[in-house]
Scaffold this active site. Structure first.
Site, PDB file in Angstrom:
ATOM      1  CG  ASP A   1       5.569   4.087   1.852  1.00 18.58           C
ATOM      2  OD1 ASP A   1       5.530   4.843   2.852  1.00 18.58           O
ATOM      3  OD2 ASP A   1       4.610   3.942   1.073  1.00 18.58           O
TER       4      ASP A   1
ATOM      5  CG  PHE B   1      -1.864   1.261   1.085  1.00 19.89           C
ATOM      6  CD1 PHE B   1      -3.034   1.203   0.349  1.00 19.89           C
ATOM      7  CD2 PHE B   1      -1.511   2.477   1.660  1.00 19.89           C
ATOM      8  CE1 PHE B   1      -3.843   2.334   0.196  1.00 19.89           C
ATOM      9  CE2 PHE B   1      -2.319   3.606   1.503  1.00 19.89           C
ATOM     10  CZ  PHE B   1      -3.477   3.530   0.772  1.00 19.89           C
TER      11      PHE B   1
ATOM     12  CE  LYS C   1      -1.167   7.122   6.628  1.00 22.58           C
ATOM     13  NZ  LYS C   1      -0.798   5.995   5.789  1.00 22.58           N
TER      14      LYS C   1
HETATM   15  C1  LIG Z   1      -0.993   6.072   4.292  1.00 21.21           C
HETATM   16  C2  LIG Z   1       0.113   5.561   3.471  1.00 21.21           C
HETATM   17  C3  LIG Z   1       0.442   6.146   2.232  1.00 21.21           C
HETATM   18  C4  LIG Z   1      -0.389   7.246   1.593  1.00 21.21           C
HETATM   19  O1  LIG Z   1      -0.481   8.397   2.362  1.00 21.21           O
HETATM   20  P1  LIG Z   1      -1.641   9.458   2.022  1.00 21.21           P
HETATM   21  O2  LIG Z   1      -1.293  10.635   2.899  1.00 21.21           O
HETATM   22  O3  LIG Z   1      -2.932   8.815   2.398  1.00 21.21           O
HETATM   23  O4  LIG Z   1      -1.556   9.773   0.585  1.00 21.21           O
HETATM   24  C5  LIG Z   1       1.535   5.647   1.557  1.00 21.21           C
HETATM   25  N1  LIG Z   1       2.261   4.636   2.047  1.00 21.21           N
HETATM   26  C6  LIG Z   1       1.975   4.045   3.224  1.00 21.21           C
HETATM   27  C7  LIG Z   1       2.834   2.930   3.721  1.00 21.21           C
HETATM   28  C8  LIG Z   1       0.878   4.468   3.969  1.00 21.21           C
HETATM   29  O5  LIG Z   1       0.565   3.848   5.107  1.00 21.21           O
END
Ligand SMILES: *Cc1c(COP(=O)(O)O)cnc(C)c1O
Length: 404
Positions: free
Chosen positions: A227, A142, A256
């Protein structure tokens, strides 16, 4: 539920796109680990807005920084300098040991920016023929919701009927270093991966996987892009999840909790010349690096360190995990986690995780189901031992019931 709550929910349903299926609670206030609904009921937040509110709801110091900056200057665009961006760069570089920073807004934008940067690096530094760059990603990843990103998702809900998609991505199983080795070609520019797969249900790779990944990326001259949008900034009990593995990424993505939940702030961090390939006019964002975002992020990083939240995540995460493991319930298939990134996977026969989350709501706990049978648990990093124990009692009560 009172009629006003039903009105809020019905009005959302009437006017809003139905791209979410929220639990039936309407929140109106938050403080620390707690949130309150419009009827005054209090809940322990065990989702923390997918780890964006790691510092706790409405942290007073982040709030003060936001209000102070909002009175002075909010947005200049990058057409001009502002007096917060340099300080944000300095502080995030010092905190993470990075050399270069690209500020963006949402997490998905940070991912997109990293993809653009590693491709450009591939063409201009590595010497990949134009248009041939390949990026390797993992099944069940994700990384966000843009077209570029959902095109390499393996989840049918995420990519179904949104194509056609951009080419140039190869998907391999997560946690399988041999698969990575086989997938690499001379045109591979990067391996994009989560240290722990969050949305997939808190999937932790086998020990030794990341050291091997690091070795393969170095040996084949490709960029390891981690990520850490969900795992970073203390969530797993270390500043970055890569520290559990004893490795360093070439490119690290944060988002985040970088703003403590006040405002979307994300960043691409790099330790090499990847970001150096971007020249004026080649990439940008109206809001990226704005002074309000920078002031908020500076405060969010400062309280994380000053208030010992990372150490607390390690301590309380271990307590929470042990406590969950001690619950004797036929419904539980596996309990796993690192720091305060935890999950309870239910036996398929135990019924849907959603029903357990709704029952937890009745006990004053908000948690989120993922993939039918998994309950994820990720409270703010400021949670205390007493609050962990309070939550564990309630989890024990609910998990020993049968909602099949
Ligand atoms: C939440 C998340 C994203 C995307 O972040 P948004 O601010 O919702 O665009 C990307 N990678 C990971 C691992 C995430 O948990």
């Amino acid at each position: 539920m009172s009629s006003s709550v039903i009105d809020f929910i019905a009005t959302e349903a009437r006017f809003g796109a139905h791209n979410y299926a929220p639990i039936g609670v309407v929140l109106s206030r938050g403080e620390g680990v707690w949130v309150w609904d419009t009827e005054g009921n209090r809940y322990l937040d065990c989702l923390s807005a997918y780890s964006a509110v790691s510092q706790g709801h409405c942290h007073p110091k982040i709030l003060a920084a936001m209000v102070e900056q909002a009175h002075r200057l909010t947005l200049t665009s990058r057409a001009f300098h502002n007096d917060q961006l340099a300080l944000f760069y300095e502080e995030i570089a010092a905190l993470t040991g990075s050399h270069k920073v690209l500020p963006m807004n949402s997490g998905a934008e940070a991912v997109e920016s990293a993809i653009k940067s590693v491709r450009k690096w591939g063409y201009e530094v590595k010497g990949v023929p134009d248009g041939q760059a390949e990026i390797i990603v993992c099944a069940n990843n994700f990384h966000g919701r843009t077209l570029g990103i959902v095109g390499f998702s393996t989840d049918a809900e995420t990519h179904g009927h949104f194509g056609p998609f951009a080419p140039g991505f190869k998907i391999i199983p997560f946690g399988d270093a041999a698969a990575l080795e086989q997938a690499i070609t001379p045109n591979t520019v990067a391996f994009l991966v989560e240290p722990i797969q969050g949305e997939a249900g808190v999937v932790i790779p086998p020990a030794g996987y990341f050291p091997k990944v690091r070795e393969l990326c170095t040996a084949n001259n490709l960029m390891l892009v981690l990520d850490e949008i969900q795992t970073g900034l203390g969530r797993t009990g270390k500043l970055l999840a890569e520290q559990h593995e004893g490795i360093e990424a070439d490119v690290t993505l944060l988002g985040k909790a970088l703003s403590g939940g006040f405002y979307p702030v994300s960043a691409v961090l790099s330790n090499n010349d990847v970001l150096g390939t971007l020249k004026p006019g080649q990439h940008g964002s109206t809001f990226g690096g704005n002074p309000l975002a920078c002031a908020i992020a500076r405060a969010a990083m400062r309280v994380l360190v000053e208030e010992g939240m990372i150490e607390n995540a390690a301590r309380q995460g271990a307590r929470f995990l042990e406590g969950l493991k001690d619950i004797r319930a036929n419904t539980i298939r596996e309990v796993r986690g690192r720091g305060l990134m935890l999950a309870v996977e239910l036996h398929p026969e135990a019924g849907r995780a959603r029903h357990y989350c709704e029952a937890l709501q009745g006990k004053g706990i908000l948690a989120k189901d993922t993939h039918e049978h998994t309950i994820r648990i990720a409270p703010p990093l400021v949670i205390t031992s007493d609050q962990v124990d309070w939550a564990l009692e309630r989890f024990a009560t609910i998990l020993t019931q049968d909602f099949s």
